[in-house]
Design a protein around this motif. Structure first.
Motif, short mmCIF file in Angstrom:
data_model
loop_
_atom_site.label_atom_id
_atom_site.label_comp_id
_atom_site.label_asym_id
_atom_site.label_seq_id
_atom_site.Cartn_x
_atom_site.Cartn_y
_atom_site.Cartn_z
N HIS A 124 -3.72 -64.56 -25.50
CA HIS A 124 -4.94 -64.17 -24.80
C HIS A 124 -5.35 -65.25 -23.80
O HIS A 124 -5.22 -66.43 -24.08
CB HIS A 124 -6.11 -63.99 -25.79
N ARG A 147 -12.96 -49.90 -20.35
CA ARG A 147 -13.15 -51.12 -21.15
C ARG A 147 -14.64 -51.36 -21.33
O ARG A 147 -15.42 -51.23 -20.37
CB ARG A 147 -12.53 -52.37 -20.48
N ARG A 164 -5.38 -56.15 -21.20
CA ARG A 164 -6.45 -56.10 -22.21
C ARG A 164 -6.59 -57.40 -22.98
O ARG A 164 -7.50 -57.56 -23.78
CB ARG A 164 -6.17 -54.99 -23.20
N ARG A 165 -5.63 -58.29 -22.78
CA ARG A 165 -5.71 -59.60 -23.42
C ARG A 165 -6.19 -60.67 -22.46
O ARG A 165 -6.12 -61.86 -22.74
CB ARG A 165 -4.34 -59.97 -23.99
N CYS A 198 -21.88 -51.11 -24.82
CA CYS A 198 -21.53 -52.49 -24.50
C CYS A 198 -21.47 -53.33 -25.77
O CYS A 198 -21.76 -52.83 -26.86
CB CYS A 198 -22.55 -53.11 -23.54
N SER A 212 -16.49 -59.92 -19.27
CA SER A 212 -17.61 -60.54 -19.95
C SER A 212 -18.63 -60.89 -18.88
O SER A 212 -18.26 -61.46 -17.85
CB SER A 212 -17.11 -61.85 -20.57
N GLN A 218 -6.74 -52.87 -16.87
CA GLN A 218 -7.83 -52.85 -17.86
C GLN A 218 -8.21 -54.25 -18.36
O GLN A 218 -8.09 -54.53 -19.54
CB GLN A 218 -7.40 -52.00 -19.05
N THR A 251 -17.01 -49.89 -16.79
CA THR A 251 -16.59 -49.20 -18.01
C THR A 251 -16.12 -47.78 -17.71
O THR A 251 -15.09 -47.33 -18.23
CB THR A 251 -17.76 -49.17 -19.03
N GLU A 308 -10.52 -57.18 -19.69
CA GLU A 308 -11.78 -57.29 -20.42
C GLU A 308 -12.77 -58.00 -19.49
O GLU A 308 -12.41 -58.98 -18.84
CB GLU A 308 -11.61 -58.13 -21.69
N THR A 312 -9.49 -61.85 -20.37
CA THR A 312 -10.93 -61.66 -20.22
C THR A 312 -11.42 -62.44 -19.01
O THR A 312 -11.17 -63.64 -18.89
CB THR A 312 -11.69 -62.16 -21.46
N VAL A 367 -17.84 -53.58 -21.68
CA VAL A 367 -18.24 -54.91 -21.19
C VAL A 367 -18.97 -55.68 -22.31
O VAL A 367 -19.73 -55.10 -23.08
CB VAL A 367 -19.14 -54.77 -19.94
N THR A 368 -18.72 -56.99 -22.37
CA THR A 368 -19.45 -57.87 -23.29
C THR A 368 -20.48 -58.67 -22.50
O THR A 368 -20.14 -59.29 -21.49
CB THR A 368 -18.48 -58.85 -23.98
#
Ligand code: SAH
Ligand code: SF4
Length: 348
Positions: free
Chosen positions: A151, A250, A185-186, A281, A211, A207, A245, A209, A188, A252-253
């Motif tokens: 990651h 994906r 996806r790994r 989220c 944050s 895609q 999203t 991630e 961010t 969101v954080t």
């Protein structure tokens, strides 16, 4: 000035190798040396003919990536101060956990955004990292881990979406299935909320991630601690996240650093709940990691627990990070800022 070899896309590398007059399979061999064997010198590349290595050395630099200082112990969180090919240094953090080999990378030397609680923001902006200077952080992590990191998180020094082209070019190299092979996806990307760049990222068709550093749900508080909020309001940032999203599928954080007496009152909490309850989220609550340049302190554990409980009860998927574990990676920029202070103390 010679190009950094780690800045080249696979296609560009192929073109350079052809230009040198070598067959195409040599480009594949070279790519494997860089991203499967994680070589950091021409001399290591034993199966490449001498004249080819000489030709490469004439055109390209493989330098940088020397660890000049580190904290932590092998096998747990380790923060590395890394010298860059073009001068200056940045931090990266290795975060091994069970099946994960995460590396937190930097995207710029310093940062223009100027968040008041952040060591990188307070130190000011020096320059963007070149693509290869981003990529080499992952190579260095691979050497430390003994295999490719699983990651990558762009939560080190700098605002990745303020160095958009180089960050996306680096990600494409990291992503190559015959190289480090790190899936979208790994990866961010953490951003302070540069709205147009969030839209641009959504259109890449990968895609990643995402944050987003929120830290306050009302414009007044957010502007106080994150000057960028004057340009992109809370509403605009959250809307961009919803578009992200919808486009990428994906979730969101939102990162929320809890600062005592600044963004942790009952009103701040209810504003946060009202803002995020309608949205699909996640929320990460992180107690502030205090820095010398900012007088703020972290919220009490009771307030952290109250935020967690209230958000979860409202149906918002929330975690509260252990401030000790997180302290090291959240407050990226501190090792560099400390090293710089020591240097200037020596110079004085
Ligand atoms: N520029 C990007 C990514 C780097 S900062 C961004 O702001 O998102 C990575 C995360 O660390 C951000 O969420 C940032 O707000 C947080 N951070 C910075 N300084 C911190 C500190 N002193 N304590 C806790 N979190 C901090
Ligand atoms: Fe820059 Fe992120 Fe620090 Fe803000 S928190 S100053 S955007 S690195």
């Amino acid at each position: 000035m010679k190009k950094l070899i780690h800045s080249l896309s696979r296609e560009a590398l192929g073109a350079e190798v052809a230009d040198i007059g070598q067959p195409a399979y040599r480009a594949d061999q070279l790519w494997r040396w860089l991203y499967v064997q994680h070589a950091l010198s021409w001399a290591e590349m034993k199966n490449l003919p001498r004249d080819f290595r000489d030709a490469l050395e004439e055109r390209f630099v493989i330098a940088g990536g020397e660890v000049i200082r580190e904290t932590g112990i092998e096998g747990s969180t380790q923060k590395l101060l890394v010298s860059l090919a073009r001068g200056e240094n940045i931090e990266e953090v290795l975060l091994p956990a069970q099946s994960r080999r995460t590396v937190c990378v930097s995207s710029q030397v310093g940062c223009k955004i100027g968040c008041v609680f952040c060591a990188s923001g307070q130190a000011g902006f020096f320059r963007d990292l070149e693509t290869g200077e981003i990529v080499i952080q992952a190579v260095l992590a691979a050497r430390r881990y003994g295999r490719a990191p699983s990651h990558i998180v762009f939560m080190g020094i700098g605002e990745p979406l303020d160095n958009y082209d180089n960050v996306v070019a680096a990600i494409k190299i990291l992503h190559d299935p015959e190289g480090l092979d790190i899936g979208a996806r790994r990866i961010t990307i953490s951003t302070s909320g540069i709205v147009p760049a969030i839209h641009q990222l959504a259109s890449v068709g990968m895609q990643f991630e995402l944050s987003v550093s929120l830290h306050a749900a009302d414009d007044e508080t957010r502007t106080e601690i994150m000057p960028l909020n004057k340009r992109y309001s809370v509403r605009e940032v959250v809307d961009a996240c919803e578009t992200y999203t919808n486009t990428t599928k994906r979730i969101v954080t939102f990162e929320y650093t809890l600062i005592a007496g600044v963004n942790d009152s009952p009103t701040h909490l209810s504003d946060l709940v009202n803002l995020l309850r309608p949205i699909h989220c996640r929320v990460n609550l992180i107690p502030l990691s205090p820095i010398d340049e900012y007088e703020g302190d972290r919220s009490s554990p009771q307030i952290g627990a109250l935020f967690l409980r209230t958000l979860v009860a409202a149906g918002v998927n929330t975690t509260l990070r252990d401030s000790k574990g997180r302290g090291m990676d959240a407050a990226c920029g501190q090792l560099r800022s400390r090293a710089r202070k020591e240097e200037s103390a020596q110079d004085a």
